[in-house]
Write a protein that holds these residues in place. Structure first.
Motif, PDB file in Angstrom:
ATOM      1  N   HIS A 274      44.876  -6.203  45.296  1.00  0.00           N
ATOM      2  CA  HIS A 274      43.837  -6.803  46.145  1.00  0.00           C
ATOM      3  C   HIS A 274      42.707  -7.478  45.368  1.00  0.00           C
TER       4      HIS A 274
ATOM      5  N   LEU B 249      39.267  -6.301  46.287  1.00  0.00           N
ATOM      6  CA  LEU B 249      38.493  -6.691  47.456  1.00  0.00           C
ATOM      7  C   LEU B 249      38.865  -5.833  48.673  1.00  0.00           C
ATOM      8  N   MET B 250      37.957  -5.749  49.606  1.00  0.00           N
ATOM      9  CA  MET B 250      38.192  -5.015  50.831  1.00  0.00           C
ATOM     10  C   MET B 250      39.196  -5.749  51.711  1.00  0.00           C
ATOM     11  N   SER B 251      40.093  -4.999  52.330  1.00  0.00           N
ATOM     12  CA  SER B 251      41.058  -5.608  53.244  1.00  0.00           C
ATOM     13  C   SER B 251      40.328  -6.262  54.401  1.00  0.00           C
TER      14      SER B 251
ATOM     15  N   ASN C  26      36.724 -11.941  53.948  1.00  0.00           N
ATOM     16  CA  ASN C  26      35.574 -11.856  53.058  1.00  0.00           C
ATOM     17  C   ASN C  26      34.997 -13.255  52.849  1.00  0.00           C
TER      18      ASN C  26
ATOM     19  N   TYR D 232      45.970  -6.184  54.832  1.00  0.00           N
ATOM     20  CA  TYR D 232      45.783  -4.749  55.008  1.00  0.00           C
ATOM     21  C   TYR D 232      47.009  -4.016  54.464  1.00  0.00           C
TER      22      TYR D 232
ATOM     23  N   GLY E 126      32.550   0.153  54.471  1.00  0.00           N
ATOM     24  CA  GLY E 126      32.715  -1.292  54.397  1.00  0.00           C
ATOM     25  C   GLY E 126      31.436  -2.090  54.439  1.00  0.00           C
TER      26      GLY E 126
ATOM     27  N   THR F  64      30.014  -5.976  57.277  1.00  0.00           N
ATOM     28  CA  THR F  64      31.080  -6.962  57.066  1.00  0.00           C
ATOM     29  C   THR F  64      32.023  -7.022  58.256  1.00  0.00           C
TER      30      THR F  64
ATOM     31  N   PRO G  73      35.360  -6.720  58.283  1.00  0.00           N
ATOM     32  CA  PRO G  73      36.346  -5.633  58.384  1.00  0.00           C
ATOM     33  C   PRO G  73      35.811  -4.425  59.154  1.00  0.00           C
TER      34      PRO G  73
END
Length: 600
Positions: free
Chosen positions: A41, A81-83, A86, A119, A346, A349, A351
């Motif tokens: 990711h 990175l966060m699923s 972004n 994800y 999170g 954001t 997500p």
């Protein structure tokens, strides 16, 4: 920066070969091979800018300097990175630009590049082969603001086929620096609702996504937006079928509107928001929190009756609204305003807000739709289809043996002290039977000495001067029912409604069996809006006393050991004058949900 470099940015995309282990995000423009997402990711960004002296990519507030090769191609790889989606920006010699290889979305008060990170083992926010609704753009003229405005409207899958059907409505608002496109695009509202509806987790309802950027949004919503919706769409135009939610700035507008007009809404969702602890100067008259707290404090029981669901979510302590929300919830507790709190990591954001909508949507319009169908309580449960079950995708245990409620009248939840509960649960019922697993249909006889409750107990205003207590002996024959809950939170009140006339002043027992393939160290995590006590393999694991509110993982036990094979969880839950429910899951030593177990 010279003009050649400015215009050259439109051709900065580097069309090199896609790395075999990387994937191209859905947010790339057609044919663009960068940005890319690695297996862990990380984002890989490229930009062709031969004349630039410095290029930086800024994602999530963290800046990554890019390196230039001999061909003038700049490259950078980010941390994981966060699923989800972004926002990111590029800086070319100090000038902020959008990545020409990315689709742009309106956010942060500008058109911004975005990267959609897949994800991992989670399809809730991805398109699926299910029946799909549609999202339409609706323009309307606002007399309030004397301007043409627009909204996006999600229509559920059956809307075009079932022409004689009317639907509930959720009005959902974007945050500051965004507009009506936010929930339709970044939020993936249609995908979330389509998937939930297909799985039977949410009712079908219309979602209206208006533009909240205006001088007086409350007036715009009530006098312009809602009338347009109710004139042009087949909606159930009453408070029982109307919900409102919003994120960040939209959460503030939601709070203000619903507190001012509780007669218009039954469901309230506040995501990553809360009244300012210190109202910005000049905004006291419109955004000052005290005026709303005063309204709530003047008649808390009224607001609690009006709002069937007051749902508050937050993106953890890293959420910029966390402190405001914490202070607001503390004030709610002090005033006596009932609400449900859900927290997911999170920050502030999209997500987090997708997850918030996913959770909130499952709580909307259930009671009214099921009541209208004449099958109110049964839709909360089903008989298990097999000998064993798994936990759900969040680790919650849904399979339980529930005993029909035992009469135990109480006048207030305040009597549920630790000593009271231990004495009541340990001595009066099922003594020395904590490790016995009841069978479906098994009968139980109970004899209880209980206080006689005045007529009207649990309904209407509380009595100011209760009469002198009277007691009587009650004999009851009750039945155990093995059931699978359709929700992560087990609705005991609805279970009691199906099997017993008495709903208030009762005691519920719940039993489940957890089968482990090996010994494991876990914590029992319980959320409940009622006093309860929980045992694991016959030993007390957790005691929750007093009047409570439903919060996921509200209380956790000390570390305990589940043995290989069968482990018995037993709980006793009191429903006084309210509507009790509970949710349970096991957490490992790192606080993660345990999923490698079987429920019997």
């Amino acid at each position: 920066m010279n003009k050649k470099l400015i215009f050259g940015i439109a051709m900065m995309l580097c069309c090199t070969n896609l790395s075999a282990q990387n994937t191209v995000p859905a947010t790339n423009i057609r044919g663009a091979q960068y940005p890319q997402i690695t297996n862990d990711h990380r984002g890989v960004f490229q930009l062709r800018a031969p004349q630039a002296q410095e290029v930086i990519v800024d994602i999530g507030g963290k800046k990554y300097p890019m390196s230039k090769n001999a061909d003038g191609i700049w490259t950078a790889t980010t941390d994981p990175l966060m699923s989800g989606i972004n926002y990111y920006f590029m800086y070319v010699d100090g000038v902020q630009v959008s990545d020409p290889a990315s689709e742009t979305f309106y956010g942060c008060s500008r058109m911004a590049s975005c990267i959609e990170v897949p994800y991992t083992n989670d399809k809730r926010f991805e398109p699926a082969d299910v029946a799909h609704g549609e999202t339409a753009m609706r323009r309307y003229y606002s007399k309030t603001h004397q301007a043409w405005r627009r909204m996006f409207v999600y229509l559920p899958p059956s809307y075009q086929q079932q022409r004689d059907r009317q639907y509930p409505v959720l009005y959902i608002l974007h945050g500051g620096g965004e507009d009506e496109r936010g929930w339709a695009l970044q939020g993936r509202t249609d995908i979330i609702l389509d998937n939930l509806i297909a799985q039977g987790k949410a009712e079908e309802f219309i979602v209206v996504m208006p533009d909240a950027n205006c001088r007086d949004f409350e007036k715009e919503l009530l006098e312009e937006c809602i009338p347009v919706v109710e004139k042009n769409y087949r909606v159930l135009a009453d408070a029982d079928h109307r919900a409102m939610a919003g994120l960040s700035m939209g959460g503030l507008y939601t709070l203000n509107t619903t507190i001012n007009h509780p007669e218009l809404f039954r469901y309230v969702g506040v995501f990553s928001s809360g009244w300012w602890a210190n109202t910005p100067k000049g905004m006291e008259s419109t955004m000052g929190a005290e005026q709303y707290y005063q309204k709530l404090a003047a008649r808390p029981d009224y607001y609690n009756r009006q709002f069937r669901e007051f749902y508050i979510t937050m993106g953890g302590q890293e959420d910029i609204a966390f402190n405001n929300c914490r202070i607001m919830r503390e004030r709610f507790d002090k005033i006596g305003i009932k609400h449900t709190y859900f927290e997911t990591p999170g920050g502030h954001t999209w997500p987090v807000w997708r997850e918030s909508l996913y959770q909130f949507a499952q709580r909307l319009f259930k009671d009214k739709v099921e009541l209208a169908n004449g099958d109110f309580a049964k839709n909360y449960y089903a008989k298990p289809a097999s000998a064993t079950s798994s936990v759900d995708d969040q680790g919650f245990i849904r399979r339980w043996r529930l005993l029909e409620p035992i009469s135990r009248p109480v006048r207030s939840n305040n009597v549920f002290t630790d000593s009271y509960l231990r004495e009541a649960f340990n001595t009066q019922y099922f003594k020395n039977q904590m490790t016995i697993v009841p069978k479906d249909g098994q009968k139980v006889k109970t004899t209880v000495v209980q206080e006689v409750v005045p007529p009207g107990f649990g309904r209407g205003p509380r009595m100011q001067e209760p009469p002198k207590p009277e007691f009587k002996t009650v004999k009851e024959t009750l039945t155990w029912h093995e059931l699978e809950s359709s929700r992560y939170n087990v609705k005991l009140f609805r279970f009691g409604e199906e099997y017993k006339q008495r709903l208030y002043g009762v005691l519920y027992w719940a039993v489940t069996v957890v089968d482990c393939t090996e010994d494991m160290t876990v914590r029992l995590a319980v959320g409940s809006n009622s006093s309860s006590m929980w045992w694991v393999n016959g030993k007390e694991a957790l005691l929750m006393s007093g009047d409570r509110r439903m919060v996921v993982d509200d209380c956790t036990s000390p570390l305990l050991t589940l043995k290989k094979g069968q482990n018995i969880i037993r709980g006793a839950i009191i429903n006084g004058p309210g509507m009790s429910d509970f949710c349970i899951r096991l957490l490992d030593e790192k606080g993660k949900p345990v999923k490698n177990i079987t429920i019997k």
